[in-house]
Write an enzyme that holds these catalytic residues in place. Structure first.
Site, PDB file in Angstrom:
ATOM      1  N   ALA A   1       0.865  -1.177   0.000  1.00  0.00           N
ATOM      2  CA  ALA A   1       0.000   0.000   0.000  1.00  0.00           C
ATOM      3  C   ALA A   1       0.903   1.229   0.000  1.00  0.00           C
ATOM      4  O   ALA A   1       2.055   1.159   0.424  1.00  0.00           O
ATOM      5  CB  ALA A   1      -0.862  -0.015   1.259  1.00  0.00           C
TER       6      ALA A   1
ATOM      7  N   GLY B   1       0.802  -5.126   0.534  1.00  0.00           N
ATOM      8  CA  GLY B   1      -0.296  -5.231  -0.428  1.00  0.00           C
ATOM      9  C   GLY B   1       0.156  -5.852  -1.750  1.00  0.00           C
ATOM     10  O   GLY B   1      -0.649  -6.447  -2.466  1.00  0.00           O
TER      11      GLY B   1
ATOM     12  N   GLU C   1      -0.060  -9.387  -1.203  1.00  0.00           N
ATOM     13  CA  GLU C   1      -1.499  -9.715  -1.166  1.00  0.00           C
ATOM     14  C   GLU C   1      -2.090  -9.716  -2.579  1.00  0.00           C
ATOM     15  O   GLU C   1      -2.959 -10.532  -2.894  1.00  0.00           O
ATOM     16  CB  GLU C   1      -2.224  -8.731  -0.242  1.00  0.00           C
ATOM     17  CG  GLU C   1      -1.851  -8.984   1.227  1.00  0.00           C
ATOM     18  CD  GLU C   1      -2.274  -7.872   2.164  1.00  0.00           C
ATOM     19  OE1 GLU C   1      -1.921  -6.702   1.890  1.00  0.00           O
ATOM     20  OE2 GLU C   1      -2.948  -8.152   3.164  1.00  0.00           O
TER      21      GLU C   1
ATOM     22  N   GLU D   1       4.297  -5.215   7.161  1.00  0.00           N
ATOM     23  CA  GLU D   1       3.435  -4.223   7.821  1.00  0.00           C
ATOM     24  C   GLU D   1       3.748  -4.066   9.303  1.00  0.00           C
ATOM     25  O   GLU D   1       3.577  -2.993   9.872  1.00  0.00           O
ATOM     26  CB  GLU D   1       1.953  -4.613   7.660  1.00  0.00           C
ATOM     27  CG  GLU D   1       1.394  -4.440   6.256  1.00  0.00           C
ATOM     28  CD  GLU D   1       1.543  -5.678   5.387  1.00  0.00           C
ATOM     29  OE1 GLU D   1       2.360  -6.562   5.713  1.00  0.00           O
ATOM     30  OE2 GLU D   1       0.835  -5.745   4.362  1.00  0.00           O
TER      31      GLU D   1
END
Ligand code: CAA
Length: 259
Positions: free
Chosen positions: A67, A110, A113, A133
């Site tokens: 992200a 992300g 992911e 994270e």
């Protein structure tokens, strides 16, 4: 196909639509704009009969570094609660056609992911996967805790999420996060080869195969087997099934029509 700010979309080639993440200055950080653009392309690709499979890739150095931390910094709890990002992730997860990823370099947070949202993943041997994270005082927020444990098992999922350590492409393959490792120069070519091969298969069977396989993540064996049987039964009503079997008997190549 329209032009986008954060991604490049190649024209459909032999049934394959290619999406290239394109924020090299930010290591392809998945800001909301980028996710919304992927969701938009997939919404169109879903209804486009010329698109049989999608290929997602980054660049030579990075798939995606997660992200966008700079964007995330400005969000408080209410901002996160009202964030449109989960809807974009859902659109990717629910895309019914196969998604193949070609990964070189970093696939973190992300980005890792996103890898788990893809159906088949080919990585260059320079790829690194991780969920760092924890170093930011947060946890994976796009399904990482749930998909990782289902994909690579408890101990390695815990190791990645709790320590923030990265794993290599070979380790990722050995743990089942990805399917093949190539030299970096070949990952795109190999992913494209697979996507094109899938694009020649009967589309309804491909769609139901993907749907049935993914159900295994969320059902008991018994209900999963029921879902598989229903899909298998439904396929008996398709023209492509008749064509596939007839072509086998007549020793010729099948011509699938998606009917
Ligand atoms: N968000 C925003 N910008 C990022 C970024 C990210 N996730 N990752 C890298 N960048 C930017 C850097 O800020 C830098 O930009 P500037 O030159 O303008 O400062 C540029 O990309 C290059 O980064 P580095 O200089 O850090 O490059 P490096 O080669 O030394 O390190 C890296 C590469 C290991 C990937 C490092 O950049 C890094 O650790 N990035 C963050 C990874 C991360 O924590 N990801 C998780 C994000 S949270 C998340 O994803 C939540 C979720 O589950 C959805």
């Amino acid at each position: 196909m329209q032009t986008y700010e954060d991604i490049l979309v190649d024209s459909v080639q032999d049934g394959v639509l290619t999406i290239r993440l394109n924020r090299p200055e930010a290591y392809n950080a998945l800001r909301t704009q980028l996710l919304s653009e992927i969701a938009d392309v997939l919404a169109q690709a879903k209804d486009d009969e010329t698109v049989k499979a999608v290929l997602i890739t980054g660049n030579d150095k990075v798939f995606a570094a997660g992200a966008d931390i700079k964007e995330m910094a400005s969000l408080d709890a209410v901002g996160v609660m009202n964030d449109p990002r989960p809807a974009h992730w859902r659109a990717i997860a629910q895309f019914p056609k196969p998604i193949v990823a070609a990964v070189n370099g970093f696939a973190l947070g992300g980005g890792c992911e996103l890898v788990m949202h893809c159906d088949i993943v080919i990585a260059g041997d320079n790829a690194q996967f991780g969920q760092p994270e924890i170093n930011l005082g947060i946890i994976p927020g796009a399904g990482g805790t749930q998909r990782l444990i289902r994909t690579i098992g408890k101990s390695m999922a815990m190791q990645l999420v709790l320590s923030g350590e990265f794993i290599s492409a070979e380790q990722a393959r050995d743990f089942g996060l990805i399917s093949e490792v190539t030299i970096p120069e070949r990952s795109f070519e190999r992913a494209m080869e697979l996507a094109k091969k899938i694009a020649t298969k009967p589309p309804i069977a491909v769609r139901l195969a993907k749907e049935s396989l993914l159900k295994a993540y969320e059902t008991t064996l018994d209900s999963g087997l029921n879902i598989e049987r229903k899909a298998f039964t439904m396929l008996a009503a398709t023209q492509d099934r008749n064509e596939g079997i007839a072509a086998f008997m007549e020793k010729r190549k099948p011509e699938f029509k998606g009917k």
